[in-house]
Design a protein around this motif. Structure first.
Motif, PDB file in Angstrom:
ATOM      1  N   LEU A 114       0.808  -1.215   0.000  1.00  0.00           N
ATOM      2  CA  LEU A 114       0.000   0.000   0.000  1.00  0.00           C
ATOM      3  C   LEU A 114       0.844   1.268   0.000  1.00  0.00           C
ATOM      4  O   LEU A 114       0.393   2.304  -0.481  1.00  0.00           O
ATOM      5  N   SER A 115       2.033   1.187   0.545  1.00  0.00           N
ATOM      6  CA  SER A 115       2.827   2.403   0.708  1.00  0.00           C
ATOM      7  C   SER A 115       3.156   3.059  -0.630  1.00  0.00           C
ATOM      8  O   SER A 115       3.116   4.287  -0.750  1.00  0.00           O
ATOM      9  N   VAL A 116       3.444   2.278  -1.643  1.00  0.00           N
ATOM     10  CA  VAL A 116       3.763   2.837  -2.963  1.00  0.00           C
ATOM     11  C   VAL A 116       2.516   3.498  -3.549  1.00  0.00           C
ATOM     12  O   VAL A 116       2.580   4.616  -4.075  1.00  0.00           O
ATOM     13  N   ARG A 117       1.379   2.831  -3.438  1.00  0.00           N
ATOM     14  CA  ARG A 117       0.127   3.398  -3.943  1.00  0.00           C
ATOM     15  C   ARG A 117      -0.232   4.676  -3.194  1.00  0.00           C
ATOM     16  O   ARG A 117      -0.669   5.656  -3.807  1.00  0.00           O
ATOM     17  N   LYS A 118      -0.027   4.667  -1.883  1.00  0.00           N
ATOM     18  CA  LYS A 118      -0.361   5.846  -1.087  1.00  0.00           C
ATOM     19  C   LYS A 118       0.547   7.019  -1.459  1.00  0.00           C
ATOM     20  O   LYS A 118       0.086   8.152  -1.593  1.00  0.00           O
ATOM     21  N   GLU A 119       1.815   6.741  -1.633  1.00  0.00           N
ATOM     22  CA  GLU A 119       2.756   7.795  -2.019  1.00  0.00           C
ATOM     23  C   GLU A 119       2.373   8.404  -3.365  1.00  0.00           C
ATOM     24  O   GLU A 119       2.390   9.633  -3.530  1.00  0.00           O
ATOM     25  N   THR A 120       2.002   7.567  -4.312  1.00  0.00           N
ATOM     26  CA  THR A 120       1.592   8.045  -5.631  1.00  0.00           C
ATOM     27  C   THR A 120       0.349   8.927  -5.530  1.00  0.00           C
ATOM     28  O   THR A 120       0.281  10.005  -6.136  1.00  0.00           O
ATOM     29  N   LEU A 121      -0.628   8.483  -4.756  1.00  0.00           N
ATOM     30  CA  LEU A 121      -1.848   9.279  -4.596  1.00  0.00           C
ATOM     31  C   LEU A 121      -1.580  10.606  -3.890  1.00  0.00           C
ATOM     32  O   LEU A 121      -2.152  11.636  -4.244  1.00  0.00           O
ATOM     33  N   MET A 122      -0.706  10.575  -2.885  1.00  0.00           N
ATOM     34  CA  MET A 122      -0.382  11.809  -2.172  1.00  0.00           C
ATOM     35  C   MET A 122       0.338  12.791  -3.104  1.00  0.00           C
ATOM     36  O   MET A 122       0.094  13.997  -3.049  1.00  0.00           O
ATOM     37  N   GLU A 123       1.199  12.301  -3.983  1.00  0.00           N
ATOM     38  CA  GLU A 123       1.871  13.165  -4.954  1.00  0.00           C
ATOM     39  C   GLU A 123       0.863  13.787  -5.917  1.00  0.00           C
ATOM     40  O   GLU A 123       0.924  14.983  -6.211  1.00  0.00           O
ATOM     41  N   ARG A 124      -0.076  12.957  -6.388  1.00  0.00           N
ATOM     42  CA  ARG A 124      -1.113  13.475  -7.288  1.00  0.00           C
ATOM     43  C   ARG A 124      -1.972  14.511  -6.582  1.00  0.00           C
ATOM     44  O   ARG A 124      -2.357  15.523  -7.165  1.00  0.00           O
ATOM     45  N   LEU A 125      -2.264  14.260  -5.312  1.00  0.00           N
ATOM     46  CA  LEU A 125      -3.084  15.184  -4.540  1.00  0.00           C
ATOM     47  C   LEU A 125      -2.359  16.512  -4.338  1.00  0.00           C
ATOM     48  O   LEU A 125      -2.967  17.579  -4.370  1.00  0.00           O
ATOM     49  N   THR A 126      -1.056  16.443  -4.162  1.00  0.00           N
ATOM     50  CA  THR A 126      -0.255  17.663  -4.033  1.00  0.00           C
ATOM     51  C   THR A 126      -0.313  18.468  -5.334  1.00  0.00           C
ATOM     52  O   THR A 126      -0.405  19.693  -5.308  1.00  0.00           O
ATOM     53  N   GLU A 127      -0.304  17.763  -6.457  1.00  0.00           N
ATOM     54  CA  GLU A 127      -0.353  18.433  -7.762  1.00  0.00           C
ATOM     55  C   GLU A 127      -1.704  19.110  -8.009  1.00  0.00           C
ATOM     56  O   GLU A 127      -1.753  20.250  -8.481  1.00  0.00           O
ATOM     57  N   VAL A 128      -2.793  18.410  -7.700  1.00  0.00           N
ATOM     58  CA  VAL A 128      -4.125  18.954  -7.997  1.00  0.00           C
ATOM     59  C   VAL A 128      -4.667  19.823  -6.872  1.00  0.00           C
ATOM     60  O   VAL A 128      -5.572  20.617  -7.076  1.00  0.00           O
ATOM     61  N   GLY A 129      -4.129  19.674  -5.682  1.00  0.00           N
ATOM     62  CA  GLY A 129      -4.560  20.480  -4.540  1.00  0.00           C
ATOM     63  C   GLY A 129      -5.704  19.825  -3.773  1.00  0.00           C
ATOM     64  O   GLY A 129      -6.565  19.181  -4.359  1.00  0.00           O
ATOM     65  N   VAL A 130      -5.680  20.011  -2.469  1.00  0.00           N
ATOM     66  CA  VAL A 130      -6.732  19.477  -1.598  1.00  0.00           C
ATOM     67  C   VAL A 130      -7.751  20.582  -1.365  1.00  0.00           C
ATOM     68  O   VAL A 130      -7.397  21.668  -0.905  1.00  0.00           O
ATOM     69  N   PRO A 131      -9.006  20.330  -1.688  1.00  0.00           N
ATOM     70  CA  PRO A 131     -10.024  21.339  -1.410  1.00  0.00           C
ATOM     71  C   PRO A 131     -10.074  21.643   0.093  1.00  0.00           C
ATOM     72  O   PRO A 131      -9.955  20.731   0.916  1.00  0.00           O
ATOM     73  N   PRO A 132     -10.220  22.902   0.459  1.00  0.00           N
ATOM     74  CA  PRO A 132     -10.209  23.277   1.881  1.00  0.00           C
ATOM     75  C   PRO A 132     -11.211  22.502   2.734  1.00  0.00           C
ATOM     76  O   PRO A 132     -10.916  22.145   3.872  1.00  0.00           O
ATOM     77  N   GLU A 133     -12.372  22.201   2.167  1.00  0.00           N
ATOM     78  CA  GLU A 133     -13.394  21.488   2.945  1.00  0.00           C
ATOM     79  C   GLU A 133     -13.026  20.025   3.198  1.00  0.00           C
ATOM     80  O   GLU A 133     -13.627  19.367   4.039  1.00  0.00           O
ATOM     81  N   SER A 134     -12.031  19.515   2.498  1.00  0.00           N
ATOM     82  CA  SER A 134     -11.628  18.107   2.653  1.00  0.00           C
ATOM     83  C   SER A 134     -10.391  17.931   3.528  1.00  0.00           C
ATOM     84  O   SER A 134     -10.063  16.815   3.917  1.00  0.00           O
ATOM     85  N   ARG A 135      -9.697  19.004   3.831  1.00  0.00           N
ATOM     86  CA  ARG A 135      -8.422  18.900   4.544  1.00  0.00           C
ATOM     87  C   ARG A 135      -8.570  18.297   5.936  1.00  0.00           C
ATOM     88  O   ARG A 135      -7.807  17.414   6.308  1.00  0.00           O
ATOM     89  N   GLU A 136      -9.523  18.774   6.701  1.00  0.00           N
ATOM     90  CA  GLU A 136      -9.673  18.292   8.075  1.00  0.00           C
ATOM     91  C   GLU A 136     -10.055  16.811   8.104  1.00  0.00           C
ATOM     92  O   GLU A 136      -9.522  16.033   8.885  1.00  0.00           O
ATOM     93  N   SER A 137     -10.969  16.425   7.242  1.00  0.00           N
ATOM     94  CA  SER A 137     -11.402  15.033   7.181  1.00  0.00           C
ATOM     95  C   SER A 137     -10.244  14.108   6.783  1.00  0.00           C
ATOM     96  O   SER A 137     -10.043  13.047   7.382  1.00  0.00           O
ATOM     97  N   LEU A 138      -9.491  14.529   5.769  1.00  0.00           N
ATOM     98  CA  LEU A 138      -8.352  13.733   5.313  1.00  0.00           C
ATOM     99  C   LEU A 138      -7.302  13.614   6.413  1.00  0.00           C
ATOM    100  O   LEU A 138      -6.790  12.522   6.677  1.00  0.00           O
ATOM    101  N   ALA A 139      -7.005  14.725   7.061  1.00  0.00           N
ATOM    102  CA  ALA A 139      -6.020  14.704   8.150  1.00  0.00           C
ATOM    103  C   ALA A 139      -6.477  13.778   9.278  1.00  0.00           C
ATOM    104  O   ALA A 139      -5.664  13.058   9.866  1.00  0.00           O
TER     105      ALA A 139
END
Length: 116
Positions: free
Chosen positions: A33-58
């Motif tokens: 899972l770690s490789v998949r998670k790292e890839t998704l986190m990189e993509r999320l950094t590129e597209v940006g996390v919507p402000p309303e989703s930050r607290e839930s994700l954290a």
């Protein structure tokens, strides 16, 4: 659905999968899972996390981190316990009235377990 929403959805599913593995004690499967998670986190950094989703994700990430920390603490305890059992198999140590340590050889075939 926006690209950020798609990435967040995929990351949410992955975090749920990670949580299930942690709760089941399947630590061996986490490396996949770690490789998949790292890839998704990189993509999320590129597209940006919507402000309303930050607290839930954290919160979901913190929840999984707490489970992982607990699993690691358990592994450390097991390691310490096994070390104590290995020491006991080497022999028993006692102390005399003056506080000097005396080692007693453990006879072969005798199994002894020290409990806290």
């Amino acid at each position: 659905m926006s690209e950020a929403g798609a990435v967040l959805g995929a990351l949410d599913r992955l975090l749920e999968e990670e949580r299930a593995l942690l709760r089941a004690g399947r630590l061996d499967a986490l490396s996949d899972l770690s490789v998949r998670k790292e890839t998704l986190m990189e993509r999320l950094t590129e597209v940006g996390v919507p402000p309303e989703s930050r607290e839930s994700l954290a919160g979901r990430i913190a929840r999984n981190q707490a489970l992982l920390d607990g699993a690691l603490a358990g592994l450390r305890q097991v390691s310490e316990r096994l070390g104590a059992v290995r020491e006991l198999r080497r022999g028993l140590e006692t102390y005399d009235r003056e506080g000097r340590r005396t080692a007693m050889a453990q006879p072969g075939g005798v199994h002894m377990e020290r409990r806290a």
